[in-house]
Design a protein around this motif. Sequence first.
Motif, PDB file in Angstrom:
ATOM      1  N   PRO A   1       0.833  -1.211   0.000  1.00  0.00           N
ATOM      2  CA  PRO A   1       0.000   0.000   0.000  1.00  0.00           C
ATOM      3  C   PRO A   1       0.863   1.256   0.000  1.00  0.00           C
TER       4      PRO A   1
ATOM      5  N   ASP B   1      -9.170   8.835   0.361  1.00  0.00           N
ATOM      6  CA  ASP B   1      -9.494   8.283   1.675  1.00  0.00           C
ATOM      7  C   ASP B   1      -8.713   6.998   1.960  1.00  0.00           C
ATOM      8  N   ASN B   2      -8.310   6.287   0.907  1.00  0.00           N
ATOM      9  CA  ASN B   2      -7.600   5.020   1.068  1.00  0.00           C
ATOM     10  C   ASN B   2      -6.219   5.069   0.443  1.00  0.00           C
ATOM     11  N   ASP B   3      -5.363   4.141   0.851  1.00  0.00           N
ATOM     12  CA  ASP B   3      -4.094   3.935   0.169  1.00  0.00           C
ATOM     13  C   ASP B   3      -4.371   3.349  -1.214  1.00  0.00           C
TER      14      ASP B   3
ATOM     15  N   LEU C   1      -8.201  -2.987   2.099  1.00  0.00           N
ATOM     16  CA  LEU C   1      -8.903  -1.704   2.040  1.00  0.00           C
ATOM     17  C   LEU C   1     -10.411  -1.846   2.223  1.00  0.00           C
ATOM     18  N   ASP C   2     -10.889  -3.085   2.359  1.00  0.00           N
ATOM     19  CA  ASP C   2     -12.327  -3.348   2.554  1.00  0.00           C
ATOM     20  C   ASP C   2     -13.173  -2.767   1.416  1.00  0.00           C
ATOM     21  N   LEU C   3     -12.749  -3.004   0.178  1.00  0.00           N
ATOM     22  CA  LEU C   3     -13.459  -2.510  -0.996  1.00  0.00           C
ATOM     23  C   LEU C   3     -14.177  -3.658  -1.695  1.00  0.00           C
TER      24      LEU C   3
ATOM     25  N   ASP D   1      -7.533   2.289  -6.983  1.00  0.00           N
ATOM     26  CA  ASP D   1      -7.284   1.489  -5.779  1.00  0.00           C
ATOM     27  C   ASP D   1      -6.137   0.509  -5.979  1.00  0.00           C
TER      28      ASP D   1
ATOM     29  N   HIS E   1       2.436   2.650   6.362  1.00  0.00           N
ATOM     30  CA  HIS E   1       2.041   1.912   5.156  1.00  0.00           C
ATOM     31  C   HIS E   1       2.939   0.685   4.965  1.00  0.00           C
TER      32      HIS E   1
END
Length: 342
Positions: free
Chosen positions: A133, A139-141, A173-175, A228, A288
């Motif tokens: 990452p 908002d996310n890496d 990342l919980d995507l 992402d 990270h």
Amino acid sequence: MSNSSTIAVDAMGGDEGLAVMLAGVATARRRFEGMRFLLVGDEAQIAEGLKSHPNLSQASEIVHAEGVVGASDKPSQAIRRAKTTSMGIAIDLVKQGRAGAAVSSGNTGALMAMAKLALRMLPGIDRPALAAPLPTLGDNDVIMLDLGANTEVDARNLVQFAVMGAAYARTILDLESPRVALLNIGSEAQKGTDEIRDAAAILRGAAHLPLRFTGFVEGDKLARGDHDVIVCDGFAGNIALKTAEGTARFVADLLRRAFTSSVRSKIGFLISRPATELLREHLDPNNHNGAVFLGLGGIVVKSHGGAKEHGVATAIGNAAKMVRADLTRRIADDLGNFEKAA
């Protein structure tokens, strides 16, 4: 110990030494409930170090290893000593099923070679890819791969990297459906090598996969947060990673010089300190830390050799997340679905 909650840690690897590794493991234990650890290395040294972390002792088991893989050791040399080194034994504990993942801050080339030999590749995957990452403005890496495991790849490899990277992003990342792009020298469809254009054509037709292919991305837009997962060969990926790390250090040093150049600058620093602290926190590589070799029959995480306590804990946390989400199975399932559709 249950292998779903147990991490094997190469306690002797890394630039910062045993004390930092144990401190990082102790921090991870406080952050993540139910974690247990197999600490691999010199038994006497680890036992002495654990005296400073009594709570960690209750959740750990020491696995003795006589040798250590050095920073300058060649992969071929490391493989020959795999059964006696802390790195090799940590990987073998994953192979045995005693640990769900192995974490090491040691020699990257040696770690990849030993992991590939011990754990083998997942069915249908030709090469492993090193993924990690990176910070963005979003908002996310962003997950980037490959970061150095493969200097030359073909279109099939790039597509496999995309599938593996998307599975990793869904885990870390919980995507639900990560946005995937290919690193290229331009965003136009005709730009890039034949391998990149062929991979893009395949990914455009992969509507059945849990990912969204967003096309090409140029190097100056890696940190925008518009994607992402960013996929490339290991040669370009490693250069991009090192350039990003160097730029972050350059900006930090430039700000430090600017704020200490005069009395007025020092006053300005005090006023803007909350903002500069936020910037420092965002760019800190320890936040990270933890690259993973995707495509293997087990989870092996590479912590940065110079990672501090916080960075080691971050890498262990990512490893725990991957184990609990059964990342290896996810990758195998996604690739199987892709091959069936193809």
